[in-house]
Design a protein around this motif. Structure first.
Motif, mmCIF file in Angstrom:
data_model
loop_
_atom_site.group_PDB
_atom_site.id
_atom_site.type_symbol
_atom_site.label_atom_id
_atom_site.label_comp_id
_atom_site.label_asym_id
_atom_site.label_seq_id
_atom_site.Cartn_x
_atom_site.Cartn_y
_atom_site.Cartn_z
ATOM 1 N N HIS A 45 -10.359 22.398 -6.625
ATOM 2 C CA HIS A 45 -11.594 22.858 -5.985
ATOM 3 C C HIS A 45 -12.769 21.994 -6.436
ATOM 4 N N GLU A 46 -12.776 21.628 -7.711
ATOM 5 C CA GLU A 46 -13.891 20.876 -8.276
ATOM 6 C C GLU A 46 -13.820 19.393 -7.942
ATOM 7 N N GLU B 27 -7.642 33.797 -4.951
ATOM 8 C CA GLU B 27 -7.362 33.053 -6.179
ATOM 9 C C GLU B 27 -6.010 33.440 -6.754
ATOM 10 N N VAL C 107 -5.485 24.786 -9.594
ATOM 11 C CA VAL C 107 -6.209 25.225 -8.396
ATOM 12 C C VAL C 107 -7.708 25.066 -8.604
ATOM 13 N N THR C 108 -8.198 25.489 -9.764
ATOM 14 C CA THR C 108 -9.627 25.357 -10.072
ATOM 15 C C THR C 108 -10.039 23.897 -10.107
ATOM 16 N N ALA C 109 -9.213 23.047 -10.722
ATOM 17 C CA ALA C 109 -9.534 21.624 -10.832
ATOM 18 C C ALA C 109 -9.613 20.957 -9.467
ATOM 19 N N ARG D 295 -3.759 34.673 -9.479
ATOM 20 C CA ARG D 295 -4.022 35.547 -10.620
ATOM 21 C C ARG D 295 -3.211 35.132 -11.832
ATOM 22 N N GLU D 296 -3.760 35.423 -12.999
ATOM 23 C CA GLU D 296 -3.046 35.138 -14.240
ATOM 24 C C GLU D 296 -1.828 36.055 -14.328
ATOM 25 N N SER E 192 -10.124 37.536 -3.119
ATOM 26 C CA SER E 192 -10.738 36.280 -3.540
ATOM 27 C C SER E 192 -9.933 35.062 -3.130
ATOM 28 N N ARG F 58 -2.942 27.989 -12.562
ATOM 29 C CA ARG F 58 -4.273 28.485 -12.183
ATOM 30 C C ARG F 58 -5.333 27.420 -12.422
ATOM 31 N N LEU F 59 -5.204 26.692 -13.533
ATOM 32 C CA LEU F 59 -6.182 25.663 -13.855
ATOM 33 C C LEU F 59 -6.148 24.528 -12.838
#
Length: 395
Positions: free
Chosen positions: A176-177, A157, A172-174, A159-160, A155, A169-170
Motif C-alpha cells: 500500500h505504501e 485488511e 500488504v501494508t508495505a 487480520r492477525e 476494512s 500482514r506487513l
C-alpha cells in the motif's frame, strides 16, 4: 425516468467495452448486433472509445468492401498493467498481466521459515517490483493478493492470525505504501472459488461451496453469485469443524481435532503411509497430492486409501450440505486436483448416503494455480471497473 444523453452514452460505452472484453475483438457491425444500438450510435461510441485510448483498430475482417464495418476493434491491453500475488506460508508467487489478463511475466520465490518479517517483506516486495519491470509495466494499476487467514469484511485488511507468518500482514501494508496502485487482499480460498467459477469446475454456478484441500483445509461459500465472508471474515473456516473420528475437539487457537485432522495434508500423508503407498512428489508439490496420485495409479491396491479419504471428505461436505444446500461442492487445491473425477465421484457416492440433499461433487480444474488466477481476476475487475466507468477517460 429516461436517461440523459450523457448517461445513455456512458451506459452504451460500458456495454461495448464489456463485450469487447468478453468476446474479443469485434467489428462495428458485430457491436451493433450485440448491443441493439443503431449504426450511428455504434459509430459514435467507437469514436469516443478510440479517443479515450481504451479501444483501437486491431485488424480487418477481410471483406472486399472497405470501411468502418470492416475494421476490427479491440481493447488497448496495455492501457493498464495488473499484478497478482499468491502468498503462502513459505513462498510467494507473482504474475504481472495486461488489462485483458494476458500474462506478461511471472516468478516464484521461497521464503524460509527462519526468515525474519522485515527481510521477508522486502524479498516479496522486491520480487513483485522486479517481475513488473521484466513485464515492461512502468506503473501497476491494480494488485490482487491471496493469502491464508481472515480478511476483515469492513476494512478489507488481513487480520492477525495465530499460526500464520506476521510478514503476510506487513507485506500488504508495505505494498500500500510503496505502490501507486489499488491493492486488494482476499482470503486464498475465496479467490480459488472465484477462479473456479469463472474458469473452472463451477462455471455457470451461482451457488456452490469450494473445499480447498492443500497444506491446510478451508472452504469458500458462493451463494446467489456472491462470496459470503461472514460477520468477521471467517465463513468457511471448516478446518475447525468438530467431526467424529478425532481424539479431541478443536480450540480457539488450534484446529487439532477438527476437520483439519481428517483432511489436512499431514493427515492425508499419514493415511498414505499407513496404506503402504509410495509417492513420487513433483517439484514444489504438496506431498499429500503425490499420495493421491500414487493411490490412483496403484489400482486395487490404492482403493482402500481412496475409500477412506473419500469418507473423510464426505464428512465435511455433508456438514456444508446440511447447512447451506449448495447443490455443488468443488474439491479444489492440490489434493482435489490430484484426485480428479475419480476422487470426486467416490466422495459424491458417500455424501449421497449421508444426506437427503442432492449435492454434486466436482474436482477443481485449476489446482494450486487457482489462487493466483483468482487474485488476477480481482485485480482485472478493479481496473476495468475504474477504466470502464463513465467519465474515466477524463481521469
Amino acid at each position: 425516468m429516461a436517461a440523459s444523453p450523457s448517461t445513455a452514452r456512458a451506459i452504451n460505452d460500458r456495454l461495448a467495452l464489456r463485450l469487447l472484453q468478453q468476446e474479443g475483438p469485434l467489428t462495428a457491425g458485430q457491436l451493433k448486433t450485440m448491443t441493439g444500438l443503431s449504426r450511428p450510435s455504434v459509430a459514435d461510441l467507437v469514436e469516443r472509445l478510440q479517443g479515450s485510448g481504451l479501444v483501437h483498430v486491431v485488424g480487418e475482417t477481410g471483406d472486399r468492401r472497405r470501411g468502418p464495418n470492416a475494421r476490427v476493434y479491440g481493447i488497448v491491453a496495455d492501457r493498464a498493467h495488473l499484478a497478482a500475488l499468491d502468498v503462502r506460508t513459505h513462498s510467494v508467487s507473482v504474475v504481472v498481466a495486461d488489462l485483458l489478463g494476458a500474462t506478461l511475466a511471472e516468478a516464484t520465490l521461497p521464503i524460509g521459515s527462519d526468515t525474519a518479517s522485515e527481510p521477508a517483506v522486502e524479498q516479496a516486495a522486491a520480487l513483485l517490483e522486479r517481475t513488473a519491470r521484466e513485464a515492461g509495466a512502468v506503473r501497476l494499476h491494480s494488485v490482487g493478493i491471496g493469502a491464508p487467514g481472515l480478511v476483515d469484511p469492513v476494512s478489507g485488511e488481513l487480520r492477525e492470525t495465530s499460526g500464520l507468518p506476521a510478514w503476510h500482514r506487513l507485506l500488504v501494508t508495505a505494498l500500500h505504501e510503496r505502490l501507486p496502485a489499488t491493492v486488494l487482499v482476499e482470503n486464498e480460498t475465496n479467490l480459488a472459488a472465484l477462479a473456479e467459477q469463472r474458469l473452472g469446475a463451477a462455471q455457470g454456478q451461482d451457488t456452490f461451496v469450494l473445499l480447498w484441500l492443500g497444506h491446510g483445509v478451508g472452504a469458500a461459500v458462493m451463494l446467489d453469485g456472491r462470496l459470503r465472508r461472514g460477520a468477521s471474515g471467517g465463513a468457511g473456516e471448516i478446518g475447525f469443524l468438530p467431526v467424529p473420528g478425532t481424539s479431541q475437539l478443536p480450540s480457539a487457537l488450534a484446529c487439532d481435532g477438527g476437520f483439519h485432522s481428517l483432511a489436512g495434508a499431514a493427515a492425508v500423508c499419514e493415511l498414505g503411509e499407513r496404506h503402504g503407498l509410495t509417492p513420487e512428489p513433483g517439484p514444489r508439490e504438496v506431498p499429500a497430492a503425490a499420495y493421491v496420485r500414487a493411490a490412483l495409479a496403484a489400482g486395487e491396491k490404492g482403493e482402500p486409501f481412496l475409500v477412506t479419504l473419500a469418507e473423510r471428505l464426505a464428512v465435511g461436505a455433508a456438514a456444508v450440505s446440511a447447512v447451506l444446500d449448495p447443490g455443488r461442492v468443488v474439491l479444489a487445491g492440490e489434493i482435489g486436483h490430484a484426485g480428479g473425477a475419480a476422487l470426486a465421484t467416490r466422495v459424491e457416492e458417500r455424501l449421497a448416503a449421508m444426506t437427503p440433499l442432492r449435492t454434486e461433487v466436482r474436482a477443481g480444474t485449476l489446482g494450486g494455480a487457482a489462487v493466483l488466477r483468482g487474485a488476477l481476476l480481482t485485480a482485472r475487475d478493479a481496473a476495468q471497473d475504474e477504466l470502464f466507468a463513465p467519465g474515466a477517460e477524463t481521469r
